[in-house]
Design a protein around this motif. Structure first.
Motif, PDB file in Angstrom:
ATOM      1  N   VAL A 138      42.334  20.943  -4.718  1.00 37.38           N
ATOM      2  CA  VAL A 138      41.609  19.665  -4.732  1.00 37.38           C
ATOM      3  C   VAL A 138      40.143  19.856  -4.355  1.00 37.38           C
ATOM      4  N   THR A 139      39.843  20.896  -3.564  1.00 44.50           N
ATOM      5  CA  THR A 139      38.440  21.187  -3.238  1.00 44.50           C
ATOM      6  C   THR A 139      37.681  21.604  -4.495  1.00 44.50           C
ATOM      7  N   SER A 140      38.267  22.508  -5.279  1.00 43.06           N
ATOM      8  CA  SER A 140      37.642  22.933  -6.534  1.00 43.06           C
ATOM      9  C   SER A 140      37.516  21.771  -7.503  1.00 43.06           C
ATOM     10  N   PHE A 141      38.536  20.929  -7.531  1.00 40.09           N
ATOM     11  CA  PHE A 141      38.508  19.715  -8.349  1.00 40.09           C
ATOM     12  C   PHE A 141      37.324  18.836  -7.944  1.00 40.09           C
ATOM     13  N   GLY A 142      37.157  18.611  -6.663  1.00 40.89           N
ATOM     14  CA  GLY A 142      36.081  17.758  -6.175  1.00 40.89           C
ATOM     15  C   GLY A 142      34.709  18.317  -6.470  1.00 40.89           C
ATOM     16  N   GLU A 143      34.553  19.620  -6.398  1.00 37.71           N
ATOM     17  CA  GLU A 143      33.264  20.246  -6.678  1.00 37.71           C
ATOM     18  C   GLU A 143      32.830  19.978  -8.122  1.00 37.71           C
ATOM     19  N   LYS A 144      33.748  20.150  -9.053  1.00 42.60           N
ATOM     20  CA  LYS A 144      33.416  19.934 -10.468  1.00 42.60           C
ATOM     21  C   LYS A 144      33.205  18.455 -10.765  1.00 42.60           C
ATOM     22  N   VAL A 145      34.049  17.616 -10.197  1.00 38.71           N
ATOM     23  CA  VAL A 145      33.910  16.177 -10.410  1.00 38.71           C
ATOM     24  C   VAL A 145      32.575  15.674  -9.869  1.00 38.71           C
ATOM     25  N   GLY A 146      32.144  16.237  -8.741  1.00 40.69           N
ATOM     26  CA  GLY A 146      30.888  15.793  -8.134  1.00 40.69           C
ATOM     27  C   GLY A 146      29.687  16.041  -9.031  1.00 40.69           C
ATOM     28  N   VAL A 147      29.639  17.187  -9.675  1.00 41.49           N
ATOM     29  CA  VAL A 147      28.533  17.476 -10.599  1.00 41.49           C
ATOM     30  C   VAL A 147      28.624  16.560 -11.811  1.00 41.49           C
ATOM     31  N   ALA A 148      29.841  16.375 -12.335  1.00 42.95           N
ATOM     32  CA  ALA A 148      30.028  15.487 -13.492  1.00 42.95           C
ATOM     33  C   ALA A 148      29.573  14.069 -13.170  1.00 42.95           C
ATOM     34  N   PHE A 149      29.869  13.620 -11.966  1.00 46.16           N
ATOM     35  CA  PHE A 149      29.483  12.276 -11.527  1.00 46.16           C
ATOM     36  C   PHE A 149      27.968  12.096 -11.602  1.00 46.16           C
ATOM     37  N   GLN A 150      27.226  13.100 -11.136  1.00 50.14           N
ATOM     38  CA  GLN A 150      25.767  12.961 -11.131  1.00 50.14           C
ATOM     39  C   GLN A 150      25.192  13.067 -12.532  1.00 50.14           C
ATOM     40  N   LEU A 151      25.783  13.902 -13.377  1.00 39.17           N
ATOM     41  CA  LEU A 151      25.321  13.964 -14.764  1.00 39.17           C
ATOM     42  C   LEU A 151      25.548  12.620 -15.458  1.00 39.17           C
ATOM     43  N   ALA A 152      26.678  11.983 -15.162  1.00 39.07           N
ATOM     44  CA  ALA A 152      26.928  10.652 -15.718  1.00 39.07           C
ATOM     45  C   ALA A 152      25.878   9.659 -15.209  1.00 39.07           C
ATOM     46  N   ASP A 153      25.476   9.790 -13.948  1.00 36.18           N
ATOM     47  CA  ASP A 153      24.433   8.924 -13.402  1.00 36.18           C
ATOM     48  C   ASP A 153      23.102   9.132 -14.124  1.00 36.18           C
ATOM     49  N   ASP A 154      22.831  10.378 -14.536  1.00 40.86           N
ATOM     50  CA  ASP A 154      21.599  10.650 -15.278  1.00 40.86           C
ATOM     51  C   ASP A 154      21.585   9.888 -16.598  1.00 40.86           C
ATOM     52  N   VAL A 155      22.750   9.782 -17.229  1.00 34.75           N
ATOM     53  CA  VAL A 155      22.855   9.017 -18.473  1.00 34.75           C
ATOM     54  C   VAL A 155      22.690   7.527 -18.176  1.00 34.75           C
ATOM     55  N   ILE A 156      23.352   7.078 -17.110  1.00 32.72           N
ATOM     56  CA  ILE A 156      23.294   5.659 -16.746  1.00 32.72           C
ATOM     57  C   ILE A 156      21.868   5.234 -16.409  1.00 32.72           C
ATOM     58  N   ASP A 157      21.077   6.151 -15.829  1.00 30.61           N
ATOM     59  CA  ASP A 157      19.687   5.821 -15.494  1.00 30.61           C
ATOM     60  C   ASP A 157      18.884   5.441 -16.727  1.00 30.61           C
ATOM     61  N   SER A 197      42.764  10.156 -13.413  1.00 32.75           N
ATOM     62  CA  SER A 197      42.073   8.892 -13.674  1.00 32.75           C
ATOM     63  C   SER A 197      40.779   8.793 -12.881  1.00 32.75           C
ATOM     64  N   PHE A 198      40.811   9.274 -11.646  1.00 33.29           N
ATOM     65  CA  PHE A 198      39.615   9.275 -10.795  1.00 33.29           C
ATOM     66  C   PHE A 198      38.498  10.051 -11.491  1.00 33.29           C
ATOM     67  N   ALA A 199      38.824  11.251 -11.972  1.00 33.13           N
ATOM     68  CA  ALA A 199      37.814  12.090 -12.621  1.00 33.13           C
ATOM     69  C   ALA A 199      37.296  11.440 -13.897  1.00 33.13           C
ATOM     70  N   GLU A 200      38.199  10.963 -14.723  1.00 36.25           N
ATOM     71  CA  GLU A 200      37.796  10.400 -16.017  1.00 36.25           C
ATOM     72  C   GLU A 200      36.990   9.118 -15.858  1.00 36.25           C
ATOM     73  N   SER A 201      37.297   8.342 -14.818  1.00 35.18           N
ATOM     74  CA  SER A 201      36.573   7.075 -14.618  1.00 35.18           C
ATOM     75  C   SER A 201      35.107   7.311 -14.277  1.00 35.18           C
ATOM     76  N   LEU A 202      34.796   8.466 -13.695  1.00 30.18           N
ATOM     77  CA  LEU A 202      33.413   8.749 -13.295  1.00 30.18           C
ATOM     78  C   LEU A 202      32.514   8.935 -14.512  1.00 30.18           C
ATOM     79  N   VAL A 203      33.036   9.560 -15.563  1.00 31.75           N
ATOM     80  CA  VAL A 203      32.210   9.751 -16.754  1.00 31.75           C
ATOM     81  C   VAL A 203      32.364   8.591 -17.738  1.00 31.75           C
ATOM     82  N   ASP A 204      33.455   7.842 -17.621  1.00 34.50           N
ATOM     83  CA  ASP A 204      33.603   6.661 -18.475  1.00 34.50           C
ATOM     84  C   ASP A 204      32.478   5.658 -18.234  1.00 34.50           C
ATOM     85  N   ARG A 205      31.897   5.682 -17.022  1.00 39.09           N
ATOM     86  CA  ARG A 205      30.796   4.766 -16.701  1.00 39.09           C
ATOM     87  C   ARG A 205      29.607   4.994 -17.611  1.00 39.09           C
TER      88      ARG A 205
END
Length: 335
Positions: A203-222, A325-333
């Protein structure tokens, strides 16, 4: 506050459980930021009262369902990661001169930079007090995470050195500044729920990758967001000349032999004074219509797929489904 039910959970019992646990975290969070000093109390409560998605404590609570999620330490850890996140926001907003946070004026707009910075320090102190009660290993993990948060902000501030690849440099900034705390959120949940070390690592490795994906999605949202929904004006990062993946990819294209005059002109616009709303709108429109936005979105999706692949060894069931679902919802935004 966003509830667990904002995730597309297929198991009603798990959704209800997480929503109830998040409510407890919210109560504990409000207690944790309270101060006898009126100024410290008002400033510390500012961002808590503004709400938020509470993604990090949600991930802590969710990862804990892989073990004994009812342990008291799990709730404490969930509060710690959100306190740490909130503290970092006070500092980030000063560094980025961000006027708005979560639809409310940023703390430095209300009380000034010095009070905002000191309030962030106060919240870090409260998080430290709580994590001390979780034992030496938790203190070590928290300290390492805090170090990465600071390094991420430092490197973002000074930028890449000559010879550094700006895109790879930026991905490392995101890993430190954002993904480190997301990874720790998942790690704490599994760890304090008594999960086996291999599950904690997954789950730590999962969180590390999800965290970067989350911020890249934020770059698109900006670039693509509706200000009436997000409370954030599109192009805020561009105006403050904060690096984002679409802008970095554009610069790479413009500097290449295949770069077009239009791309080079757009880079010149990005480097100009974007205080004019018209200039900012032209910059946003130029980037929004460029393939680099889709490329950024594709990078986020690829990272989410890699994060989901990390979960393969976990047993099938509603908790694993919810992590997906948690991971996918972050980029679905950003879709």
């Amino acid at each position: 506050m966003s509830s667990a039910t904002s995730l597309p959970l297929t198991d009603p019992a798990l959704a209800d459980l997480l929503t109830g646990r998040l409510s407890l975290v919210e109560e504990r969070l409000r207690d944790a930021v309270s101060h006898a000093d009126t100024l410290a109390d008002d400033a510390s409560r500012h961002l808590v009262n503004a709400g938020g998605k509470r993604l990090r404590p949600l991930l802590t609570l969710l990862a804990a369902q892989l073990g004994d999620g009812e342990r008291r330490e799990v709730l404490d850890a969930a509060v710690v990661v959100e306190l740490t996140h909130l503290a970092s926001l006070y500092h980030d907003d000063v560094m980025d001169s961000a006027p708005v946070r979560r639809g409310a004026p940023a703390a430095h707009e209300v009380w000034g930079n010095q009070v905002a910075i000191l309030t962030g320090d106060l919240l870090f102190a409260r998080a430290s007090v709580m994590v001390a009660g979780l034992g030496p290993e938790a203190v070590r993990i928290q300290a390492t995470t805090f170090e990465r948060l600071c390094l991420g902000q430092l490197h973002e501030t000074v930028g890449p050195r000559p010879g550094d690849d700006p895109v790879e440099f930026y991905l490392q900034v995101l890993a430190d500044k954002t993904a480190s705390l997301v990874a720790t959120s998942a790690r704490f949940g599994a760890m304090f729920a008594g999960c086996r070390p291999d599950v904690v690592q997954i789950v730590t490795s999962f969180g590390e990758k999800v965290g970067v994906a989350f911020q890249l999605a934020d770059d698109v949202i900006d670039l693509t967001s509706d200000a009436s929904v997000t409370g954030k004006t599109p192009g805020t990062d561009l105006r403050e000349h904060v690096p984002t993946m679409p802008a970095l990819l554009l610069r790479r294209r413009a500097a290449s032999p295949e770069g077009t005059d239009a791309e080079r002109e757009l880079v010149e616009l990005l480097d100009s004074d974007l205080s004019s709303d018209d200039d900012l709108a032209r910059a946003v429109a130029g980037l929004r219509g460029h393939p680099v936005v889709d490329e950024t979105r594709a990078r986020a999706i690829a990272l989410v797929r890699a994060a989901v692949a990390e979960l393969a060894p976990l047993p099938a069931g509603p908790v694993k489904d919810a992590l997906v679902s948690f991971a996918e919802s972050l980029v679905d935004r950003a879709s």
